[in-house]
Design an enzyme around this catalytic site. Structure first.
Site, PDB file in Angstrom:
ATOM      1  N   ASN A  75     -28.484  34.017  28.881  1.00  0.00           N
ATOM      2  CA  ASN A  75     -29.798  33.515  29.289  1.00  0.00           C
ATOM      3  C   ASN A  75     -29.837  33.014  30.731  1.00  0.00           C
ATOM      4  O   ASN A  75     -30.902  32.741  31.266  1.00  0.00           O
ATOM      5  CB  ASN A  75     -30.265  32.409  28.336  1.00  0.00           C
ATOM      6  N   CYS A 108     -41.960  39.264  17.683  1.00  0.00           N
ATOM      7  CA  CYS A 108     -40.576  39.636  17.417  1.00  0.00           C
ATOM      8  C   CYS A 108     -40.175  38.955  16.126  1.00  0.00           C
ATOM      9  O   CYS A 108     -40.947  38.188  15.558  1.00  0.00           O
ATOM     10  CB  CYS A 108     -39.663  39.244  18.567  1.00  0.00           C
ATOM     11  N   ASP A 162     -31.133  28.201  19.293  1.00  0.00           N
ATOM     12  CA  ASP A 162     -30.206  29.339  19.258  1.00  0.00           C
ATOM     13  C   ASP A 162     -28.900  29.012  18.521  1.00  0.00           C
ATOM     14  O   ASP A 162     -28.050  29.890  18.358  1.00  0.00           O
ATOM     15  CB  ASP A 162     -29.884  29.804  20.690  1.00  0.00           C
TER      16      ASP A 162
HETATM   17  C1  UD1 Z   1     -35.712  31.309  25.690  1.00  0.00           C
HETATM   18  C2  UD1 Z   1     -34.357  31.921  25.393  1.00  0.00           C
HETATM   19  C3  UD1 Z   1     -34.118  31.989  23.893  1.00  0.00           C
HETATM   20  C4  UD1 Z   1     -34.322  30.608  23.268  1.00  0.00           C
HETATM   21  C5  UD1 Z   1     -35.658  30.001  23.679  1.00  0.00           C
HETATM   22  C6  UD1 Z   1     -35.817  28.572  23.222  1.00  0.00           C
HETATM   23  C7  UD1 Z   1     -34.006  33.406  27.268  1.00  0.00           C
HETATM   24  C8  UD1 Z   1     -33.920  34.794  27.782  1.00  0.00           C
HETATM   25  N1  UD1 Z   1     -34.319  33.249  25.982  1.00  0.00           N
HETATM   26  O1  UD1 Z   1     -36.695  32.169  25.129  1.00  0.00           O
HETATM   27  O2  UD1 Z   1     -32.778  32.432  23.673  1.00  0.00           O
HETATM   28  O3  UD1 Z   1     -34.290  30.733  21.855  1.00  0.00           O
HETATM   29  O4  UD1 Z   1     -35.795  30.016  25.113  1.00  0.00           O
HETATM   30  O5  UD1 Z   1     -34.771  27.789  23.680  1.00  0.00           O
HETATM   31  O6  UD1 Z   1     -33.764  32.463  27.999  1.00  0.00           O
HETATM   32  N2  UD1 Z   1     -44.513  29.676  24.057  1.00  0.00           N
HETATM   33  C9  UD1 Z   1     -45.879  29.789  24.086  1.00  0.00           C
HETATM   34  N3  UD1 Z   1     -46.450  30.428  25.159  1.00  0.00           N
HETATM   35  C10 UD1 Z   1     -45.720  30.932  26.183  1.00  0.00           C
HETATM   36  C11 UD1 Z   1     -44.317  30.804  26.151  1.00  0.00           C
HETATM   37  C12 UD1 Z   1     -43.747  30.166  25.070  1.00  0.00           C
HETATM   38  O7  UD1 Z   1     -46.561  29.341  23.179  1.00  0.00           O
HETATM   39  O8  UD1 Z   1     -46.309  31.488  27.121  1.00  0.00           O
HETATM   40  C13 UD1 Z   1     -43.859  29.001  22.915  1.00  0.00           C
HETATM   41  C14 UD1 Z   1     -42.953  29.941  22.107  1.00  0.00           C
HETATM   42  O9  UD1 Z   1     -43.673  30.695  21.159  1.00  0.00           O
HETATM   43  C15 UD1 Z   1     -41.987  28.962  21.493  1.00  0.00           C
HETATM   44  C16 UD1 Z   1     -41.841  27.886  22.572  1.00  0.00           C
HETATM   45  O10 UD1 Z   1     -42.942  28.040  23.432  1.00  0.00           O
HETATM   46  O11 UD1 Z   1     -42.557  28.386  20.344  1.00  0.00           O
HETATM   47  C17 UD1 Z   1     -40.573  27.994  23.401  1.00  0.00           C
HETATM   48  O12 UD1 Z   1     -40.410  29.332  23.823  1.00  0.00           O
HETATM   49  P1  UD1 Z   1     -39.726  29.715  25.198  1.00  0.00           P
HETATM   50  O13 UD1 Z   1     -38.990  28.545  25.747  1.00  0.00           O
HETATM   51  O14 UD1 Z   1     -40.734  30.367  26.083  1.00  0.00           O
HETATM   52  O15 UD1 Z   1     -38.686  30.823  24.729  1.00  0.00           O
HETATM   53  P2  UD1 Z   1     -38.212  32.030  25.596  1.00  0.00           P
HETATM   54  O16 UD1 Z   1     -38.256  31.658  27.031  1.00  0.00           O
HETATM   55  O17 UD1 Z   1     -38.898  33.273  25.159  1.00  0.00           O
END
Ligand code: UD1
Length: 418
Positions: free
Chosen positions: A23, A116, A304
């Site tokens: 990550n 996903c 994770d």
């Molecule tokens: C990243 C990590 C993943 C980890 C996750 C949480 C990478 C490549 N992946 O995923 O391994 O499990 O952080 O620690 O770094 N959300 C929204 N809107 C958005 C973006 C996020 O509602 O625009 C929500 C998501 O649905 C989730 C939460 O925010 O419930 C956190 O997600 P996010 O931190 O964005 O996860 P990723 O960045 O996709």
């Protein structure tokens, strides 16, 4: 597709070298888009997700050279601004190219990632932030189309501290005109690692690792040479493996400071740890105590690591509750663990786990990365043989996992397609 076969009952002992963090590597490789010239990245893990991001970057026109764990990228020939569905579908983190492409080329067309296995995972916060930096955003035919002449600094608040959202906007803002503030940003070590790389390239970022990040835009960046930080989730997975098998495993090349939430919970299970500068020696106790866990944004317990910890609780003494607060559907491993004899009940976002004396080997399959790792862990303590199918998910995020386990005494092997 490959399968992994695990014969349970071996006690794990020895040293494991932890690889570079997936990550951290993904956004850092993407950051190469922000400058002309050769960037050099060391300690890059050899993972399917890293291959996918390299594939996407070369599709966009970057030149890439790989030699062992060193990757060199020159985005001087950046010519395409589209991340097509086929590449984004394989890996959601592909959306990280959105910010840098708009910053660099003034436009980007990136496929919407869609749902996903672990939840809907929208990118609304990435898009809201980009539009606050002055980009115009359209959603058409399953794609995000973003464009802007030069982005302008803005004041952005994250409703939820999104990891890739913070990274995307940090990369967009470094070349914007004026100052950007990111509030309620994610605080993961991978964000600090990305900010360090961007600053090394000439960016002016302050506060990464805190919820308030300030970015003073600059007109251009230079390439950099950096090393990727160690993978805290891979480290945590091997720590759980040691405790599960009542083993004695030493992690090398790890970053204990990034693992405090995991270390604390594992200590409460009765594990004995010696923490060094870049090492952790962890020994399991005869009896594993039950401990409740709630996943939270960093520095809380990482989502994770939730599936792996659940395996440990499945064979602990007594009852524990694991609450998942980050993703709404991250209990898909539960049904597979139940097939192996675990006693787990799911109620809303909580799993209630009654420890059993023994798991029993079975044919299992998982549909996400960390869930697959948890099935290997379960196989390590299950009676007889466990066959983990769809190894594809594991290869996305664990480098040579079966070799590393074998070297510390696991009976594990990979079998290719018939
Ligand atoms: C990243 C990590 C993943 C980890 C996750 C949480 C990478 C490549 N992946 O995923 O391994 O499990 O952080 O620690 O770094 N959300 C929204 N809107 C958005 C973006 C996020 O509602 O625009 C929500 C998501 O649905 C989730 C939460 O925010 O419930 C956190 O997600 P996010 O931190 O964005 O996860 P990723 O960045 O996709």
């Amino acid at each position: 597709m490959d399968r992994i076969i695990v014969e349970g009952g071996r006690i794990l002992r020895g040293d494991v070298k932890i690889s570079g963090a997936k990550n951290a590597a993904l956004p850092i490789l993407v950051s190469a888009l922000l400058a002309d010239g050769w960037n050099t990245y060391h300690n890059v893990p050899n993972l399917q997700d890293v291959q996918s991001i390299k594939h996407l970057l070369s599709h966009l026109g970057a030149r890439i050279e790989t030699e062992e764990d060193t990757v060199r990228i020159d985005a001087g020939g950046l010519c395409d601004s589209e991340a097509p569905y086929d590449l984004v579908r394989k890996m959601r983190a592909s959306v990280l190219v959105l910010g840098p492409l708009v910053a660099r080329l003034g436009k980007a067309r990136v496929s919407l990632p869609g749902g996903c296995a672990i939840g809907a995972r929208p990118i609304n916060l990435h898009l809201k932030g980009l539009s606050q930096l002055g980009a115009s955003i359209r959603l058409e035919h399953g794609y995000v189309e973003a464009s802007s002449d030069r982005l302008k600094g803005g004041d952005i608040y994250f409703d939820i501290p999104s990891v890739t959202g913070t990274e995307n906007l940090m990369m967009a803002a470094v070349l914007a005109e004026g100052r950007t503030t990111l509030r309620n940003s994610a605080r993961e070590p991978e964000i600090v690692a990305l900010a360090d790389v961007l600053n090394e390239m000439g960016a002016d970022i302050h506060g990464a690792g805190n919820s308030l990040i300030t970015i003073n835009g600059v007109s251009s960046l230079e390439p950099a040479e950096v090393s990727i930080i160690s993978d805290r989730i891979e480290a945590g997975t091997f720590m759980v493996a040691s405790v599960l098998t009542r083993g004695d495993v030493t992690l090398l090349n790890c970053e204990p400071a990034h693992l405090s939430g995991v270390i604390d919970k594992l200590r409460l299970t009765g594990a004995d740890m010696e923490i060094g500068d870049k090492t952790i020696r962890i020994k399991g106790s005869d009896e594993i105590e039950s401990v409740d866990v709630k996943t939270l944004p960093y520095p809380g317990f990482p989502t994770d690591m939730q599936a792996q910890f659940m395996v440990l609780m499945s064979v602990a003494k007594g009852l524990s509750i694991i609450s998942e607060t980050i993703f709404e559907n991250r209990f898909i491993h539960v049904s597979e663990l139940r097939r192996m004899g675990a006693d787990i009940t799911v109620s809303g976002n909580s799993a209630i786990i009654r420890g059993v004396r023994m798991l029993s080997g079975a044919q299992v399959m998982a549909t996400d990365l960390r869930a697959s790792a948890s099935l290997i862990l379960a196989g390590l303590v299950a009676q007889d043989k466990t066959e983990v199918n769809r190894v594809y998910h594991l290869d996305r995020g664990y480098e040579a996992i079966e070799d590393k386990f074998e070297r510390i005494g696991a009976a594990i092997r990979r079998i290719g397609p018939p």
